[in-house]
Design a protein around this motif. Structure first.
Motif, PDB file in Angstrom:
ATOM      1  N   LEU A   8      -4.837   3.599  -0.438  1.00  0.00           N
ATOM      2  CA  LEU A   8      -6.257   3.275  -0.582  1.00  0.00           C
ATOM      3  C   LEU A   8      -6.896   3.140   0.789  1.00  0.00           C
ATOM      4  N   ASN A   9      -7.981   3.847   0.980  1.00  0.00           N
ATOM      5  CA  ASN A   9      -8.672   3.839   2.274  1.00  0.00           C
ATOM      6  C   ASN A   9     -10.158   3.670   2.026  1.00  0.00           C
ATOM      7  N   HIS A  10     -10.632   2.435   2.095  1.00  0.00           N
ATOM      8  CA  HIS A  10     -12.033   2.145   1.785  1.00  0.00           C
ATOM      9  C   HIS A  10     -12.468   0.968   2.652  1.00  0.00           C
ATOM     10  N   PRO A  11     -13.707   0.990   3.161  1.00  0.00           N
ATOM     11  CA  PRO A  11     -14.132  -0.100   4.054  1.00  0.00           C
ATOM     12  C   PRO A  11     -14.163  -1.471   3.406  1.00  0.00           C
ATOM     13  N   SER A  12     -14.225  -1.556   2.073  1.00  0.00           N
ATOM     14  CA  SER A  12     -14.243  -2.856   1.404  1.00  0.00           C
ATOM     15  C   SER A  12     -12.880  -3.254   0.851  1.00  0.00           C
ATOM     16  N   ILE A  13     -11.837  -2.558   1.256  1.00  0.00           N
ATOM     17  CA  ILE A  13     -10.479  -2.893   0.829  1.00  0.00           C
ATOM     18  C   ILE A  13      -9.649  -3.190   2.072  1.00  0.00           C
ATOM     19  N   VAL A  14      -8.938  -4.294   2.045  1.00  0.00           N
ATOM     20  CA  VAL A  14      -8.050  -4.620   3.166  1.00  0.00           C
ATOM     21  C   VAL A  14      -7.005  -3.516   3.286  1.00  0.00           C
ATOM     22  N   ALA A  15      -6.955  -2.889   4.454  1.00  0.00           N
ATOM     23  CA  ALA A  15      -6.089  -1.732   4.649  1.00  0.00           C
ATOM     24  C   ALA A  15      -4.616  -2.143   4.644  1.00  0.00           C
ATOM     25  N   VAL A  16      -3.794  -1.303   4.063  1.00  0.00           N
ATOM     26  CA  VAL A  16      -2.338  -1.488   4.100  1.00  0.00           C
ATOM     27  C   VAL A  16      -1.771  -0.470   5.078  1.00  0.00           C
ATOM     28  N   TYR A  17      -1.120  -0.972   6.133  1.00  0.00           N
ATOM     29  CA  TYR A  17      -0.617  -0.106   7.196  1.00  0.00           C
ATOM     30  C   TYR A  17       0.809   0.390   6.958  1.00  0.00           C
ATOM     31  N   ASP A  18       1.627  -0.462   6.362  1.00  0.00           N
ATOM     32  CA  ASP A  18       3.048  -0.127   6.315  1.00  0.00           C
ATOM     33  C   ASP A  18       3.710  -0.951   5.225  1.00  0.00           C
ATOM     34  N   THR A  19       4.836  -0.491   4.737  1.00  0.00           N
ATOM     35  CA  THR A  19       5.655  -1.255   3.799  1.00  0.00           C
ATOM     36  C   THR A  19       7.106  -1.168   4.266  1.00  0.00           C
ATOM     37  N   GLY A  20       7.894  -2.116   3.840  1.00  0.00           N
ATOM     38  CA  GLY A  20       9.296  -2.096   4.236  1.00  0.00           C
ATOM     39  C   GLY A  20      10.079  -3.154   3.486  1.00  0.00           C
ATOM     40  N   GLU A  21      11.320  -3.291   3.855  1.00  0.00           N
ATOM     41  CA  GLU A  21      12.197  -4.279   3.239  1.00  0.00           C
ATOM     42  C   GLU A  21      13.042  -4.925   4.326  1.00  0.00           C
ATOM     43  N   GLU A  22      13.415  -6.162   4.080  1.00  0.00           N
ATOM     44  CA  GLU A  22      14.199  -6.893   5.077  1.00  0.00           C
ATOM     45  C   GLU A  22      15.248  -7.743   4.356  1.00  0.00           C
ATOM     46  N   ASP A  23      16.437  -7.762   4.884  1.00  0.00           N
ATOM     47  CA  ASP A  23      17.503  -8.606   4.342  1.00  0.00           C
ATOM     48  C   ASP A  23      17.298 -10.033   4.829  1.00  0.00           C
ATOM     49  N   ILE A  24      17.240 -10.979   3.893  1.00  0.00           N
ATOM     50  CA  ILE A  24      16.973 -12.385   4.200  1.00  0.00           C
ATOM     51  C   ILE A  24      18.169 -13.225   3.747  1.00  0.00           C
ATOM     52  N   GLN A  25      18.571 -14.147   4.584  1.00  0.00           N
ATOM     53  CA  GLN A  25      19.649 -15.065   4.223  1.00  0.00           C
ATOM     54  C   GLN A  25      19.077 -16.227   3.415  1.00  0.00           C
ATOM     55  N   THR A  26      19.617 -16.456   2.207  1.00  0.00           N
ATOM     56  CA  THR A  26      19.182 -17.557   1.362  1.00  0.00           C
ATOM     57  C   THR A  26      20.388 -18.390   0.963  1.00  0.00           C
ATOM     58  N   ASN A  27      20.107 -19.471   0.230  1.00  0.00           N
ATOM     59  CA  ASN A  27      21.203 -20.310  -0.256  1.00  0.00           C
ATOM     60  C   ASN A  27      22.092 -19.566  -1.237  1.00  0.00           C
ATOM     61  N   PRO A  80     -17.039 -12.228   9.768  1.00  0.00           N
ATOM     62  CA  PRO A  80     -18.213 -12.823  10.430  1.00  0.00           C
ATOM     63  C   PRO A  80     -19.441 -11.923  10.424  1.00  0.00           C
ATOM     64  N   ASP A  81     -19.262 -10.596  10.372  1.00  0.00           N
ATOM     65  CA  ASP A  81     -20.422  -9.700  10.353  1.00  0.00           C
ATOM     66  C   ASP A  81     -20.918  -9.422   8.940  1.00  0.00           C
ATOM     67  N   GLY A  82     -20.377 -10.107   7.934  1.00  0.00           N
ATOM     68  CA  GLY A  82     -20.865  -9.984   6.571  1.00  0.00           C
ATOM     69  C   GLY A  82     -20.161  -8.929   5.737  1.00  0.00           C
ATOM     70  N   SER A  83     -19.138  -8.283   6.264  1.00  0.00           N
ATOM     71  CA  SER A  83     -18.417  -7.272   5.489  1.00  0.00           C
ATOM     72  C   SER A  83     -17.574  -7.944   4.400  1.00  0.00           C
ATOM     73  N   VAL A  84     -17.418  -7.218   3.284  1.00  0.00           N
ATOM     74  CA  VAL A  84     -16.638  -7.707   2.156  1.00  0.00           C
ATOM     75  C   VAL A  84     -15.304  -6.978   2.137  1.00  0.00           C
ATOM     76  N   LYS A  85     -14.221  -7.729   1.990  1.00  0.00           N
ATOM     77  CA  LYS A  85     -12.884  -7.139   1.977  1.00  0.00           C
ATOM     78  C   LYS A  85     -12.134  -7.668   0.750  1.00  0.00           C
ATOM     79  N   VAL A  86     -11.674  -6.752  -0.106  1.00  0.00           N
ATOM     80  CA  VAL A  86     -10.899  -7.115  -1.291  1.00  0.00           C
ATOM     81  C   VAL A  86      -9.415  -7.014  -0.948  1.00  0.00           C
ATOM     82  N   MET A  87      -8.652  -8.040  -1.307  1.00  0.00           N
ATOM     83  CA  MET A  87      -7.228  -8.087  -0.991  1.00  0.00           C
ATOM     84  C   MET A  87      -6.388  -7.908  -2.252  1.00  0.00           C
TER      85      MET A  87
END
Length: 613
Positions: free
Chosen positions: A67-86, A153-160
């Motif tokens: 999705l590439n639109h001025p009122s949508i928060v841009a997504v640059y990248d996706t990935g995965e990471e191994d996390i140590q948990t209990n 601050p400049d009044g732009s609307v961004k949907v997340m």
């Protein structure tokens, strides 16, 4: 959240926590490769153990990244990471997003005060613009709410949060086992509450809830639990916003209540339609939404099952009955109330019989003639009002002893703004003198905003332009624009975001995917390669020894100046290289012997002797 590594994907340096939700946590981070600040959303570990959900999340993350639109928060990248948990090592997906420095609409509404109408309409229009684009791309948001709308601050609307809510809904249906409605309950569409499949119109309902809260300072429905709020979404009509905030005009009420219709068919069918009606209402123009009295809850909706996807999650409307709700269906009255209504009915019948008896006695039982004749009704004709403005119409009707009421203005491509369009009863009708005539005047040609279609395909651009009530014009193919691939729109005339009359023709230029090869001869190699980069061309450098040109300057190119080639074409350039310096051998002449100097006698003070004669 379990302990995160300092660096994700060997690229993103994770900073402080800046947001927390039911599904994920958001951190500010620094992209070391591109030297920019980003936001990284990482899924909670307890929601990442389901392989099915992980697979769907990955697919949705990829979709939202497109999705590439001025009122949508841009997504640059996706990935995965191994996390140590209990519980051991788990793999968590993450999404790298545009970092928006601003505040959410939820922050603006924290004190419970409404937002001014113009500002609320601006925010809602930005959200609807984003939804219009995402719906064309096949993405349904499913969680439109104040916390997901950012204001810069400049009044732009961004949907997340595009894509994530959809992935969650696919995995967990609409209700979890803990009665937590996916998509906050205050902004939940009736079909989501009933566990039905949602579509783009569900997003429009949520956008209507958002607009309602911005205008009034509170959501359309509130309750002690998600169950009670969901029940209201299904079975109750919200109070018009003007009943909460008095300065809201009727047109705004009509737009909001249409967006909040219980059945999808009665709502706006597209975000573009919703946005156009809202902007017309703010400008005081006519809207397509019906009067506020037209809305009622269908009986089927009032008895529909809430959250059928999860047994025990949210009960049916009948089983969810508490003291706050009437224990009968719409259209069914309690016995006591039915009895009371029957009593009134009999009283009315008796009164009508008495009146009829009195009239019959006066007509047939009294032989005396009436003292005065019954006055006759005087009729007048509604005059021709074509081409008149409001004052002229008022004067023309007053000459016939008629009053004027003004109806909602209508847009017209043929009649100038402020002039007569129609009358009810119509012109030429015979009406009773002193009666009122409803007159409609022209609102002029309606306006539309030219959408920004740069970067879209021709077909997508055509749909976006026609959805705004504009006419698709000519398509001109142009070279020398490496920013866009072949077939993508480069520019439009009129320019994007300009306000123009409806039915305006919009012409576009489309990239051919080709560029012109420049003249590189005599240029320094750095300048020559920069010229090729700017045109989207690749290059290969071949050095050639020569003493006839300055080193590191171009002395040849395989495509000559003016050639038209596809972007990405490789251009071979020949660069001058100084030849090696050859040292000549030095021959020394033979050594010349140095003559031995003859000693010079030193002068003596003694007189020299002359030989004797």
């Amino acid at each position: 959240m379990d302990q995160l590594p300092r660096m994700l994907a060997d690229r993103y340096e994770v900073g402080r926590l800046i947001g927390r939700g039911g599904m994920a946590q958001v951190y500010i981070a620094y992209d070391t490769r591109l030297s920019r600040t980003v936001a990284i959303k990482i899924l909670r570990s307890d929601m990442a153990t389901d392989d099915t959900f992980l697979a769907r999340f990955r697919r949705e993350a990829q979709s939202s990244a497109a999705l590439n639109h001025p009122s949508i928060v841009a997504v640059y990248d996706t990935g995965e990471e191994d996390i140590q948990t209990n519980q051991g090592t788990i793999t968590l997906p993450f999404i790298v997003m545009e970092y928006v420095n601003g505040q959410t609409v939820r922050d603006l509404l924290a004190d419970g005060d409404p937002i001014p109408i113009d500002e609320a309409a601006h925010v809602a229009a930005g959200v609807l613009s984003a939804l219009e684009y995402s719906h064309r791309e096949g993405i349904i948001h499913r969680d439109i709410k104040p916390g997901n709308i950012m204001l810069t601050p400049d009044g732009s609307v961004k949907v997340m949060d595009f894509g994530i809510a959809r992935a969650l809904a696919d995995a967990h249906s609409t209700v979890t086992q803990t009665n937590t409605v996916v998509g906050t309950a205050q902004y939940l569409s009736p079909e989501q509450a009933r566990g039905e499949v949602v579509d783009t119109r569900s997003d429009l309902y949520s956008a209507g809830c958002l607009l309602y809260e911005m205008l009034t300072g509170k959501p359309p429905f509130t309750g002690d639990s998600a169950v009670s709020v969901a029940y209201q979404h299904v079975s109750e009509v919200p109070a018009p916003p003007s009943s909460v905030t008095a300065d809201i005009p009727d047109n705004i009420d009509r737009v909001v209540l249409k967006a909040l219709s219980k059945t999808r068919e009665d709502r706006y069918q597209s975000a573009a339609e919703f946005r156009a009606d809202l902007l017309s209402a703010v400008r005081g123009q006519a809207v397509g939404a019906p009067a506020t009295t037209a809305y009622a809850v269908p009986a089927a909706a009032a008895t529909a099952v809430l959250g059928a996807a999860a047994p025990g999650s949210i009960p049916t409307a009948a089983s969810a009955h508490t003291g706050n709700y009437p224990p009968y269906e719409t259209g069914q009255l309690p016995a006591q109330q039915q009895k009371s209504n029957n009593g009134w009915l009999w009283a009315v019948i008796v009164l009508l019989l008495a009146v009829l008896g009195f009239v019959a006695f006066q007509v047939f039982g009294n032989d005396d003639p009436p003292e005065e004749p019954t006055p006759s009704i005087e009729l007048v004709q509604i005059p021709n009002l074509e081409g008149m403005n409001q004052q002229e119409v008022r004067n023309a009707l007053a000459e016939q002893d008629l009053d004027m009421t003004i109806a909602e203005p209508v847009e017209s491509d043929e009649i100038d703004a402020g002039l007569f369009v129609s009358a009810n009863p119509p012109v030429g009708s015979q009406v009773e003198k002193g009666s009122s005539v409803e007159v409609t005047f022209s609102a002029g040609v309606g306006e539309a905003t030219v959408p920004d279609v740069t970067g879209l395909s021709v077909e997508a651009a055509r749909r976006a332009i026609e959805d705004e009530g504009l006419i698709w014009g000519t398509t001109t193919t142009v070279d020398n624009n490496p920013t866009y691939d072949e077939g993508e729109v480069v520019s439009s005339d009129p320019a994007p975001n300009s306000r123009v009359p409806r039915q305006t023709v919009v012409n576009v230029e489309v990239s051919s995917g080709r560029v012109t090869v420049p003249n590189l001869l005599t240029l320094n190699v750095d300048i020559a390669t920069a010229e090729l980069d700017a045109r989207g061309l690749s290059y290969r450098i071949e050095p050639q020894e020569t003493a006839d040109a300055t080193p590191d300057t171009v002395i040849g190119q395989d495509y000559r100046e003016g050639s038209i080639v596809a972007t990405g074409t490789q251009i071979t350039i020949t660069i001058a290289k100084a030849p090696p310096v050859t040292e000549e051998p030095t021959t020394e002449p033979p050594a010349t012997p140095t003559p031995t100097p003859t000693p010079t006698p030193e002068p003596s003070d003694e007189p020299s002797e002359s030989p004797s004669p």
